[in-house]
Design an enzyme around this catalytic site. Structure first.
Site, PDB file in Angstrom:
ATOM      1  N   ASP A  60     -69.026  44.246 -17.284  1.00  0.00           N
ATOM      2  CA  ASP A  60     -68.641  43.971 -18.656  1.00  0.00           C
ATOM      3  C   ASP A  60     -67.083  44.050 -18.699  1.00  0.00           C
ATOM      4  O   ASP A  60     -66.443  43.669 -17.616  1.00  0.00           O
ATOM      5  CB  ASP A  60     -69.257  45.318 -19.572  1.00  0.00           C
ATOM      6  CG  ASP A  60     -69.406  44.703 -20.855  1.00  0.00           C
ATOM      7  OD1 ASP A  60     -70.071  43.807 -21.422  1.00  0.00           O
ATOM      8  OD2 ASP A  60     -68.479  45.229 -21.818  1.00  0.00           O
TER       9      ASP A  60
ATOM     10  N   LYS B 298     -76.198  51.046 -21.122  1.00  0.00           N
ATOM     11  CA  LYS B 298     -74.883  50.514 -20.973  1.00  0.00           C
ATOM     12  C   LYS B 298     -73.945  51.938 -20.585  1.00  0.00           C
ATOM     13  O   LYS B 298     -74.369  52.982 -20.581  1.00  0.00           O
ATOM     14  CB  LYS B 298     -74.350  50.094 -22.255  1.00  0.00           C
ATOM     15  CG  LYS B 298     -73.131  49.485 -22.240  1.00  0.00           C
ATOM     16  CD  LYS B 298     -73.588  47.828 -21.921  1.00  0.00           C
ATOM     17  CE  LYS B 298     -72.206  47.110 -21.689  1.00  0.00           C
ATOM     18  NZ  LYS B 298     -72.722  45.288 -21.583  1.00  0.00           N
TER      19      LYS B 298
END
Ligand code: NDP
Length: 464
Positions: free
Chosen positions: A183, A143
């Protein structure tokens, strides 16, 4: 020593040995990761399922897999300088947390939001390891993101920021190394700017990012996939219990990428969606959000970047509730699709009081640990994000496959594969999470199913 409350409800009673193991494990983790509450929360939730499992399977205990799987492979942290429209120099901080690439290249989104810090990205990267494993596709977990806030910035400012960020990030990613996606705060605009700069710096057109536009290597259905998958997972949970999604009332939080397409799929299946929200408040539409109203929301959020309050100005059937979350509205199904910890124990009590039957997490860790425990204890179908929102990364994986094949699959083909993957994830949760009474503990099922594949490969590699 600081010992956080012991796990109870999601695993049932722990044995004395499991309790001791859990306490020692969590205390070590807390000491090694100060100031990272979200990461500690995410690991605790997983450890509640895994500690008893690991103790029942000594090969994992002997290989110290829990200790190894909770330590990222590496974290890249860097400065991003860019010039705003007034000619001032702005400085942001960015990271890429490459958590675990045991089963495939690192894969996970980039988040641009002022709240982003290393601990939040570690929590998201850790979750991603399990989620990607659950999809059955060869993807490791990662991430990344920045404390940059795209809100209120001009397109040119966003472009300069994205180009500057990629000037550093490009050396750490690639189709066989690490494949970022979107995201919160990173949609098609930001992906285009980042991918354009990547392509330029590498002097090569490679599938090093997903969520790309259709005309430059993107996949059909990628945009819709997380929201659609979340609703398909809810439908799976209900069907397994002999219930149906059609005719049910749903509350949805957020009005971003995941929320819009969760609402779209729920409406398509015949459910009634009565709320949407953003970080300012929520709208309640007792008549239901229909396809036409959702088109208004798409334009509002995807094009005009407006606030959800405008929905209530446009549609008289709706009311806007400032600075309130949607969980007080009675519903059969709750789809939290905005952000982490947006649904706490009090919200859970309200939902339970109003008869909620199913909660499917479109966002990552939207329910606090207490709220998740409350749902599981009450026998509500509770689909954790790592299973319920895995449709997004699954279609990202399909985008990578299409890039490697230099092919584009039809919408029907991608939808068919997405549905197949969500069905498989559900089946794995059932396999590992079914209790003696036949009910399914989806948190435990998802954690164990996601873990086993990665843990076995880590053990096979030896001591790395
Ligand atoms: P978007 O940026 O498109 O939308 C986020 C939505 O959540 C917006 O409505 C935003 O409101 C709201 N929101 C953000 N922060 C808060 C907050 N602190 N309190 C209340 N509302 C908030 O993001 P996505 O839809 O892409 O992501 C949403 C969630 O889904 C995240 O948890 C993400 O990690 C997860 N997820 C996303 C995937 C994807 O494919 N995009 C894949 C898997 C999971 P506002 O506009 O006011 O900020």
């Amino acid at each position: 020593m600081d010992v956080l409350p012991r796990p109870t409800s999601t695993t049932g009673k722990l044995t004395a040995r499991a309790t001791k193991y859990m306490d020692e494990f969590m205390n070590g983790l807390i000491q090694r990761n100060p100031g990272e509450p979200e990461f500690i929360q995410a690991v605790r939730e997983v450890a509640e399922s895994l500690v008893p499992y690991v103790l029942e399977h000594p090969k994992y205990e002997e290989a110290e897999i829990l200790q190894r799987i909770t330590e990222p492979d590496r974290i890249v942290s860097f400065r991003v300088c860019w010039e705003d429209d007034q000619g001032r120099i702005q400085v942001n901080r960015a990271w890429r947390v490459q958590f675990n690439n045991s089963i495939g290249p690192y894969k996970g989104g980039m988040r641009f939001h002022p709240s982003v810090n290393q601990g939040i990205l570690k929590f998201l990267g850790f979750e991603q390891v399990f989620k990607n494993s659950l999809t059955g596709l060869p993807m490791g977990g990662a991430k990344g993101g920045s404390n940059f806030d795209p809100k209120g910035r001009s397109d040119r400012e966003v472009m300069r920021f994205c180009h500057s960020l990629m000037t550093e990030l490009h050396r750490h990613i690639g189709p066989d190394t690490d494949v970022p996606a979107g995201d919160i705060g990173v949609g098609s605009r930001e992906i285009s700017y980042m991918f354009g700069q990547y392509k330029r710096l590498e002097n090569a057109f490679k599938g090093a990012m997903t969520g790309k536009g259709l005309s430059y290597g993107g996949s059909l259905v990628r945009k819709e996939s997380t929201g659609y998958g979340c609703v398909l997972f809810a439908r799976n949970m209900l069907q397994h219990k002999g219930e149906d999604l059609a005719g049910k009332t749903c509350t949805v939080s957020g009005s971003g990428n995941v929320s819009i397409y969760a609402a779209e799929k729920a409406i398509e299946i015949g459910a009634k969606v009565v709320t949407l929200s953003d970080s300012s408040g929520f709208v309640h539409d007792p008549d239901g959000v229909d396809a036409e109203k959702l088109e208004f929301v798409k334009d509002l959020k995807e094009i005009r970047r407006g606030r959800i309050a405008e929905y209530a100005e446009r549609f008289p059937s709706a009311t806007y509730h400032d600075k309130v979350r949607p969980w007080g509205v009675p519903c059969d199904i709750a789809l939290p699709c905005a952000t982490q910890n947006e649904l706490n124990a009090e919200d859970a009590r309200n939902l339970l009081k109003n008869g909620v039957q199913c909660v499917s997490e479109g966002a990552n860790m939207p329910a606090t640990l207490d709220a998740a425990h409350a749902f599981v204890e009450a026998g509500v179908l509770f689909g954790p994000g790592k299973a319920a929102n895995a449709g997004g990364v699954a279609v990202s994986g399909l985008e990578q496959s299409q890039n490697a094949l230099r092919l584009s699959w039809s919408r029907e083909e991608v939808l068919r594969r997405l549905e197949g993957i969500m069905n498989n994830i559900h089946a794995k949760c059932v396999e590992h999470g079914t209790r003696e009474d036949g009910s399914v503990h989806y948190v435990r099922g998802a954690n164990i199913a996601g873990f086993v594949k990665v843990a076995d490969v880590m053990a096979a590699y030896g001591i790395l």
